[in-house]
Design a protein around this motif. Structure first.
Motif, mmCIF file in Angstrom:
data_model
loop_
_atom_site.group_PDB
_atom_site.id
_atom_site.type_symbol
_atom_site.label_atom_id
_atom_site.label_comp_id
_atom_site.label_asym_id
_atom_site.label_seq_id
_atom_site.Cartn_x
_atom_site.Cartn_y
_atom_site.Cartn_z
ATOM 1 N N ASP A 7 -9.843 75.929 -38.837
ATOM 2 C CA ASP A 7 -9.574 75.034 -37.716
ATOM 3 C C ASP A 7 -8.220 75.435 -37.115
ATOM 4 O O ASP A 7 -7.194 75.372 -37.802
ATOM 5 C CB ASP A 7 -9.544 73.587 -38.210
ATOM 6 N N LYS A 9 -6.343 74.007 -34.996
ATOM 7 C CA LYS A 9 -5.381 72.915 -34.808
ATOM 8 C C LYS A 9 -4.732 72.504 -36.118
ATOM 9 O O LYS A 9 -3.514 72.324 -36.198
ATOM 10 C CB LYS A 9 -6.077 71.703 -34.171
ATOM 11 N N THR A 10 -5.555 72.341 -37.159
ATOM 12 C CA THR A 10 -5.046 71.800 -38.421
ATOM 13 C C THR A 10 -4.738 72.867 -39.465
ATOM 14 O O THR A 10 -3.984 72.625 -40.404
ATOM 15 C CB THR A 10 -6.064 70.816 -39.018
ATOM 16 N N GLY A 11 -5.352 74.044 -39.321
ATOM 17 C CA GLY A 11 -5.169 75.102 -40.307
ATOM 18 C C GLY A 11 -6.055 74.961 -41.526
ATOM 19 O O GLY A 11 -6.026 75.808 -42.423
ATOM 20 N N ARG A 12 -6.874 73.911 -41.575
ATOM 21 C CA ARG A 12 -7.749 73.736 -42.741
ATOM 22 C C ARG A 12 -8.968 74.651 -42.638
ATOM 23 O O ARG A 12 -9.346 75.101 -41.555
ATOM 24 C CB ARG A 12 -8.201 72.281 -42.877
ATOM 25 N N TYR A 14 -12.483 75.246 -42.132
ATOM 26 C CA TYR A 14 -13.584 74.525 -41.506
ATOM 27 C C TYR A 14 -14.923 74.906 -42.137
ATOM 28 O O TYR A 14 -15.821 74.085 -42.303
ATOM 29 C CB TYR A 14 -13.594 74.837 -40.009
ATOM 30 N N HIS A 211 -11.687 76.236 -30.886
ATOM 31 C CA HIS A 211 -11.609 75.323 -32.018
ATOM 32 C C HIS A 211 -11.377 76.021 -33.357
ATOM 33 O O HIS A 211 -10.608 75.530 -34.197
ATOM 34 C CB HIS A 211 -12.915 74.509 -32.118
ATOM 35 N N GLU A 234 -6.369 73.939 -51.104
ATOM 36 C CA GLU A 234 -6.236 73.150 -49.886
ATOM 37 C C GLU A 234 -6.325 71.653 -50.201
ATOM 38 O O GLU A 234 -5.567 70.848 -49.665
ATOM 39 C CB GLU A 234 -7.312 73.554 -48.894
ATOM 40 N N LYS A 238 -3.418 68.720 -49.668
ATOM 41 C CA LYS A 238 -3.702 67.516 -48.902
ATOM 42 C C LYS A 238 -3.376 66.262 -49.710
ATOM 43 O O LYS A 238 -2.913 65.256 -49.167
ATOM 44 C CB LYS A 238 -5.182 67.511 -48.496
#
Length: 240
Positions: A7, A9-12, A14, A211, A234, A238
């Motif tokens: 992702d 935007k978040t760097g996670r 996806y 995205h 990850e 979090k």
């Protein structure tokens, strides 16, 4: 092997794309460009595709059951659409693995959608009803048939690495990518930029509304165990 999709935007993480590699006698992993065409010519691609689907859905089901919200993308070869039992085979893999259908995304090339629209539509129909997602790959490298995008109602649009290579410094490349991004956004599709190799490319795509990113800048294709490790790391970040 599996390549993470991130992702922007978040760097996670996806999702992941399942990729075929051939381990040679020397232990080196050969690129699919070396053996996929030959496998198709020899009639082996159906069995290879089926094996990848079974292994990858089982792995993804374990990740999802462990609490990771992750999607699995699997490529479907044009030749596999000659198999009238393809949808049943995919449904069987989903059922046996326990992977929720919405976590599976099938990637098809624009060319197969153009050349075999009725066959593709018939095979995909029962899968789509269950919630299996659909991505268009290699768009713009061949036909650039805009009607296909609306006829098949794709969920995801993948921008080919050949277009990403020139960004953000090549004016012609950026103009083409900007056009693709605008078109995909207007059709409310998720957008994946393939072959990202630099921070500048990642930042450019994120700023333009892409995205998801995929490429060596984030991670090379890795083993199933390595993906599990990345997902656990990850989750720990979090939670902390």
């Amino acid at each position: 092997v599996f390549q993470p999709k991130v992702d922007l935007k978040t760097g996670r993480i996806y999702g992941v794309e399942a990729l075929a590699r051939w381990q040679t006698e020397s232990g080196r992993l050969a690129s699919p460009y070396v053996f996929i065409d030959l496998a198709e010519e020899l009639g082996l691609i159906d069995s290879i595709g089926e094996q990848i689907l079974k292994k990858s859905t089982k792995a993804a089901a374990i990740w999802v059951k462990s609490g990771h919200d992750i999607n699995l993308a699997v490529n479907v070869s044009p030749i596999q659409f000659n198999d009238p039992y393809l949808s049943q085979k995919i449904l069987k893999s989903i059922a046996e693995s326990g992977l929720p259908p919405r976590h599976l995304e099938l990637e098809i090339t624009e060319s197969v959608a153009v050349q075999k629209p009725e066959a593709v539509r018939a095979i995909l129909a029962p899968l789509r009803r269950l919630g299996v997602r659909l991505a268009v790959d290699d768009f713009g490298t061949g036909h650039s048939n805009l009607a296909i995008l609306t006829q098949f109602k794709f969920d995801t649009f993948k921008i080919d690495r050949s277009f990403i290579d020139g960004t953000p410094h090549d004016a012609q490349a950026t103009a083409i990518v900007d056009m693709m991004l605008g078109m995909a956004r207007s059709l409310e599709m998720d957008i994946v930029g393939e072959g990202i190799e630099t921070l500048q490319q990642a930042q450019y795509l994120a700023q333009r509304g892409c995205h998801i990113g995929q490429g060596y800048f984030f991670s090379k294709p890795v083993s199933v165990d390595d993906i599990g490790t990345l997902l656990n790391q990850e989750a720990q970040r979090k939670a902390s």
